[in-house]
Design an enzyme around this catalytic site. Structure first.
Site, PDB file in Angstrom:
ATOM      1  N   TYR A  91     -13.946 -13.196   0.183  1.00 20.31           N
ATOM      2  CA  TYR A  91     -14.774 -12.043  -0.214  1.00 20.31           C
ATOM      3  C   TYR A  91     -16.036 -12.488  -0.939  1.00 20.31           C
ATOM      4  O   TYR A  91     -17.119 -11.928  -0.730  1.00 20.31           O
ATOM      5  CB  TYR A  91     -13.970 -11.054  -1.073  1.00 20.31           C
ATOM      6  CG  TYR A  91     -13.076 -10.183  -0.226  1.00 20.31           C
ATOM      7  CD1 TYR A  91     -13.581  -9.067   0.424  1.00 20.31           C
ATOM      8  CD2 TYR A  91     -11.737 -10.494  -0.042  1.00 20.31           C
ATOM      9  CE1 TYR A  91     -12.774  -8.275   1.232  1.00 20.31           C
ATOM     10  CE2 TYR A  91     -10.912  -9.710   0.754  1.00 20.31           C
ATOM     11  CZ  TYR A  91     -11.444  -8.605   1.397  1.00 20.31           C
ATOM     12  OH  TYR A  91     -10.650  -7.831   2.199  1.00 20.31           O
ATOM     13  N   ASP A 106      -6.401  -3.619  -7.429  1.00 19.83           N
ATOM     14  CA  ASP A 106      -6.932  -4.223  -6.210  1.00 19.83           C
ATOM     15  C   ASP A 106      -7.147  -5.706  -6.447  1.00 19.83           C
ATOM     16  O   ASP A 106      -7.465  -6.111  -7.574  1.00 19.83           O
ATOM     17  CB  ASP A 106      -8.252  -3.552  -5.814  1.00 19.83           C
ATOM     18  CG  ASP A 106      -8.611  -3.860  -4.369  1.00 19.83           C
ATOM     19  OD1 ASP A 106      -8.017  -3.246  -3.474  1.00 19.83           O
ATOM     20  OD2 ASP A 106      -9.450  -4.748  -4.139  1.00 19.83           O
ATOM     21  N   ARG A 117       0.821  -1.223   0.000  1.00 15.48           N
ATOM     22  CA  ARG A 117       0.000   0.000   0.000  1.00 15.48           C
ATOM     23  C   ARG A 117       0.853   1.270   0.000  1.00 15.48           C
ATOM     24  O   ARG A 117       0.466   2.270   0.622  1.00 15.48           O
ATOM     25  CB  ARG A 117      -0.959   0.030   1.198  1.00 15.48           C
ATOM     26  CG  ARG A 117      -2.025  -1.041   1.163  1.00 15.48           C
ATOM     27  CD  ARG A 117      -3.128  -0.667   0.199  1.00 15.48           C
ATOM     28  NE  ARG A 117      -4.113  -1.727   0.088  1.00 15.48           N
ATOM     29  CZ  ARG A 117      -5.275  -1.731   0.725  1.00 15.48           C
ATOM     30  NH1 ARG A 117      -5.613  -0.738   1.487  1.00 15.48           N
ATOM     31  NH2 ARG A 117      -6.102  -2.730   0.570  1.00 15.48           N
ATOM     32  N   ARG A 130      -8.052  11.074  -5.574  1.00 17.21           N
ATOM     33  CA  ARG A 130      -9.182  10.315  -5.056  1.00 17.21           C
ATOM     34  C   ARG A 130     -10.386  11.219  -4.787  1.00 17.21           C
ATOM     35  O   ARG A 130     -11.539  10.776  -4.882  1.00 17.21           O
ATOM     36  CB  ARG A 130      -8.723   9.608  -3.780  1.00 17.21           C
ATOM     37  CG  ARG A 130      -9.707   8.695  -3.130  1.00 17.21           C
ATOM     38  CD  ARG A 130     -10.024   7.474  -3.947  1.00 17.21           C
ATOM     39  NE  ARG A 130     -10.956   6.646  -3.195  1.00 17.21           N
ATOM     40  CZ  ARG A 130     -12.262   6.878  -3.141  1.00 17.21           C
ATOM     41  NH1 ARG A 130     -12.775   7.869  -3.819  1.00 17.21           N
ATOM     42  NH2 ARG A 130     -13.038   6.105  -2.423  1.00 17.21           N
ATOM     43  N   ARG A 164      -3.900   6.198   0.601  1.00 15.30           N
ATOM     44  CA  ARG A 164      -4.502   7.403   1.199  1.00 15.30           C
ATOM     45  C   ARG A 164      -3.590   8.201   2.111  1.00 15.30           C
ATOM     46  O   ARG A 164      -3.878   9.359   2.401  1.00 15.30           O
ATOM     47  CB  ARG A 164      -5.770   7.012   1.966  1.00 15.30           C
ATOM     48  CG  ARG A 164      -6.940   6.757   1.050  1.00 15.30           C
ATOM     49  CD  ARG A 164      -8.024   6.028   1.784  1.00 15.30           C
ATOM     50  NE  ARG A 164      -7.494   4.757   2.262  1.00 15.30           N
ATOM     51  CZ  ARG A 164      -8.210   3.842   2.884  1.00 15.30           C
ATOM     52  NH1 ARG A 164      -9.467   4.049   3.136  1.00 15.30           N
ATOM     53  NH2 ARG A 164      -7.655   2.717   3.263  1.00 15.30           N
TER      54      ARG A 164
END
Ligand code: CP3
Length: 345
Positions: free
Chosen positions: A153, A76, A27, A40, A31
């Site tokens: 998931y 992702d 990562r 974003r 963010r």
């Protein structure tokens, strides 16, 4: 080619001595970075992934800013699930959501079959654009979710605390589970091979949630499928096999495959490496939260991990999991500098 093939991170994957310990962060594009937050604010996450120009820019920015030894593709693990027709969404605050969850053999059979090279063209365009932009400076690491983490998931419909739906499916319908895992393992191998064909020089398989399993269940219900994925990959390209919370069955992760095993901070690097055996590389393992400490403390913690690695060939420095959004970027830069300086040999 000649320049990057001797790059420290690829040499470390082959367990060759390097002038310093190579480092990158999971990562590293995200963010915590102002550049990312700006983009974003204007685009949805999925739109960023699907725009190869923006995704390539997001991939390359941290390489320049942090001076890390590899780029990690901006994408992702769940992108591979969208063409199956399950309805993937990233909702604010709640993380990813899968609308049509899988809980039976019928559901598994209803999953749409597709060729990743055709269904996700933007991923491979991003890989090509990143390789052009990097121009051999550092290698690009491609990635995918490992079959278990992807399956979790599909079954849970999102992230989970206890993975009870997943475990219920495994225990109550092992045939459906096997069918699901076989689909995911061959799909994942094809997807990674297409990233490699487009220019990725190493790949990482994320089995982020495998640590919810007992060693026995991992060995019976997961290991054969992860192994099938890894065996299906283009030979000669290093594979980093990462998971968290799996300190109790590292040998089984190793048995599933990978040139380098990624470990989290819940194990000491030296005992983990002894456990795995020194004929495999190791990646890790600073606690991502340690980057909230002072640069001086970060340096001490980096030194401690390097001490445990003992300068042995085959260590790639990384966090034990992804960078937290709260992390000050200066602390990340301080960490990368500390790794390079303290490991210089
Ligand atoms: O910099 C990089 O490491 C490359 C990009 C990358 C992302 N996701 C971008 C992302 C990588 C390698 C991943 C892998 C991934 N995605 C994993 C395995 C690694 C891990 O963290 O365990 C998993 C489980 C996912 C699934 C996923 N995607 C979750 C659970 C979430 C929500 C939680 C979160 O961190 O926001 C995402 C969204 C996501 N993936 C973001 C990014 C930058 C945040 C999206 C946003 O900007 O809102």
């Amino acid at each position: 080619m000649a320049i990057t093939s001797t790059h420290p991170i690829l040499a470390a994957c082959r367990r060759e001595q390097t002038p310093y310990t190579p480092v990158w962060l999971m990562r590293q594009a995200g963010r915590y970075m102002e550049e990312y937050r700006k983009l974003r604010a204007e685009h949805e996450f999925l739109d960023l992934c699907k725009s190869s120009d923006l995704a390539a820019e997001i991939t390359v920015t941290p390489v320049e800013r942090l001076k890390v030894d590899a780029a990690i593709l901006f994408a992702d693990i769940l992108l591979l699930l969208e063409p199956m027709g399950v309805g993937l969404e990233y909702t604010k605050g709640d993380g990813p959501v899968i609308q049509n969850t899988v809980s039976s053999r019928t559901h598994v059979e209803q999953l749409i079959e597709f060729d990743p090279a055709e269904a996700l063209p933007f991923v491979f365009e991003t890989v090509r654009k990143v390789c052009t932009a990097l121009n051999g400076k550092v290698p690009l690491i491609g990635f995918a979710g490992a079959p278990f983490t992807l399956a979790s998931y599909l079954v849970e419909g999102g992230s989970s605390r206890n993975y009870l739906k997943t475990k219920r499916l495994i225990y109550s319908n092992p045939g459906a589970w096997r069918g699901l895992m076989e689909r995911l393992s061959s799909l994942t191998a094809k997807y990674l091979n297409a990233q490699i064909a487009a220019g990725a020089e190493a790949v990482q398989l994320f089995d982020s949630w495998a640590g919810c399993l007992s060693p026995e269940d991992y060995e019976r219900f997961v290991l054969p499928h992860t192994r099938a994925t890894i065996t299906g990959l283009t030979p000669g390209v290093p594979v980093i096999h990462f998971s968290t919370g799996t300190g109790g069955f590292l040998k089984s992760l190793r048995a599933a495959g990978g040139d380098v095993i990624g470990v989290d901070w819940r194990v000491n690097l030296d005992t983990a490496w002894d456990d795995l055996g020194h004929d495999v590389g190791i990646q890790g393992n600073l606690d991502p939260a340690a980057l909230l400490a002072s640069p001086k403390d970060i340096r001490r913690r980096v030194a401690e991990i390097l001490r445990r690695a003992g300068g042995k060939a085959g260590h790639i420095f990384n966090l034990g999991h992804g960078v937290l959004p709260e992390t000050p970027v200066e602390n990340v830069i301080a960490m990368v500098e500390a790794v390079h300086e303290l490991s210089s040999r």
